[in-house]
Design a protein around this motif. Structure first.
Motif, PDB file in Angstrom:
ATOM      1  N   ALA A  21       2.614   0.974  -6.383  1.00 22.17           N
ATOM      2  CA  ALA A  21       1.356   1.049  -5.629  1.00 22.17           C
ATOM      3  C   ALA A  21       1.578   1.210  -4.127  1.00 22.17           C
ATOM      4  CB  ALA A  21       0.495  -0.179  -5.918  1.00 22.17           C
ATOM      5  N   ASP A  22       2.545   0.508  -3.568  1.00 20.91           N
ATOM      6  CA  ASP A  22       2.778   0.609  -2.126  1.00 20.91           C
ATOM      7  C   ASP A  22       3.171   2.031  -1.728  1.00 20.91           C
ATOM      8  OD1 ASP A  22       2.269  -2.094  -2.191  1.00 20.91           O
ATOM      9  OD2 ASP A  22       4.255  -2.705  -1.475  1.00 20.91           O
ATOM     10  N   ALA A  23       4.050   2.630  -2.504  1.00 20.51           N
ATOM     11  CA  ALA A  23       4.486   4.005  -2.221  1.00 20.51           C
ATOM     12  C   ALA A  23       3.323   4.983  -2.404  1.00 20.51           C
ATOM     13  CB  ALA A  23       5.658   4.393  -3.118  1.00 20.51           C
ATOM     14  N   GLY A  33      -1.942   1.489   3.482  1.00 20.94           N
ATOM     15  CA  GLY A  33      -1.824   2.034   2.129  1.00 20.94           C
ATOM     16  C   GLY A  33      -1.653   0.924   1.102  1.00 20.94           C
ATOM     17  N   LYS A  34      -0.886  -0.083   1.482  1.00 21.64           N
ATOM     18  CA  LYS A  34      -0.689  -1.246   0.610  1.00 21.64           C
ATOM     19  C   LYS A  34      -2.018  -1.985   0.406  1.00 21.64           C
ATOM     20  CE  LYS A  34       2.234  -5.330   0.159  1.00 21.64           C
ATOM     21  NZ  LYS A  34       3.424  -6.020   0.660  1.00 21.64           N
ATOM     22  N   LYS A  35      -2.804  -2.118   1.481  1.00 21.51           N
ATOM     23  CA  LYS A  35      -4.119  -2.766   1.375  1.00 21.51           C
ATOM     24  C   LYS A  35      -5.050  -1.983   0.454  1.00 21.51           C
ATOM     25  CE  LYS A  35      -4.749  -5.057   5.810  1.00 21.51           C
ATOM     26  NZ  LYS A  35      -5.467  -5.014   7.077  1.00 21.51           N
ATOM     27  N   VAL A  36      -5.055  -0.671   0.632  1.00 22.59           N
ATOM     28  CA  VAL A  36      -5.912   0.187  -0.193  1.00 22.59           C
ATOM     29  C   VAL A  36      -5.562   0.015  -1.669  1.00 22.59           C
ATOM     30  CG1 VAL A  36      -6.392   2.598  -0.816  1.00 22.59           C
ATOM     31  CG2 VAL A  36      -6.403   1.902   1.590  1.00 22.59           C
ATOM     32  N   MET A  37      -4.285   0.056  -1.956  1.00 19.60           N
ATOM     33  CA  MET A  37      -3.869  -0.061  -3.351  1.00 19.60           C
ATOM     34  C   MET A  37      -4.101  -1.474  -3.880  1.00 19.60           C
ATOM     35  SD  MET A  37      -3.253   3.005  -4.075  1.00 19.60           S
ATOM     36  CE  MET A  37      -2.533   2.899  -5.714  1.00 19.60           C
TER      37      MET A  37
END
Length: 142
Positions: free
Chosen positions: A21-23, A60-64
């Motif tokens: 997810a982070d990637a 991006g990490k927050k979004v995922m």
């Protein structure tokens, strides 16, 4: 709305892609700011809005993370994402059209990172799910 088959497909796909997810978030957000440069305005407070920058990775990490919540609340996205909707509408003031833009970028990234898992059925179901997430996030704008 999401059928039981769609929900099962989303959960199955998420179980395969969740650990990346982070990637996915980093790549999707990086892609969004390059392909849709008008979205950079929401991140003007960052020192740099270049792909792969630590702020992009963190967001991006927050979004995922938000999508992970949505997967866990898949039976009631509106209630499950109420707090995020409130935050995006009143605090962050994100134009809801941008949710669709980011959703598209997420689909593109998942399709390139997980081509074997991104079957036509998975694509349809994930697209419906992301559309449902966008609608749930936009609920406070009305």
């Amino acid at each position: 709305s999401l059928s039981d088959k769609d929900k099962a497909a989303v959960k199955a796909l998420w179980s395969k892609i969740g650990k990346s997810a982070d990637a996915i978030g980093n790549d999707a957000l990086s892609r969004m700011i390059v392909v849709y440069p008008q979205t950079k305005t929401y991140f003007s407070h960052w020192p740099s809005v270049t792909p792969g920058h630590p702020d992009i990775k963190a967001h991006g990490k927050k979004v995922m993370g938000g999508l992970a919540i949505a997967v866990s609340k898949i039976n009631d996205l509106k209630a499950g994402l109420s707090n995020l909707s409130q935050q995006h509408a009143y605090k962050l003031r994100v134009d809801p059209a941008n949710f669709k833009i980011l959703n598209h970028c997420i689909l593109v990234v998942i399709s390139t990172m997980f081509p074997k898992n991104f079957t036509p059925q998975a694509h349809v179901s994930l697209n419906k799910f992301l559309s449902g997430v966008a609608l749930a996030l936009a609920q406070r704008y009305r």
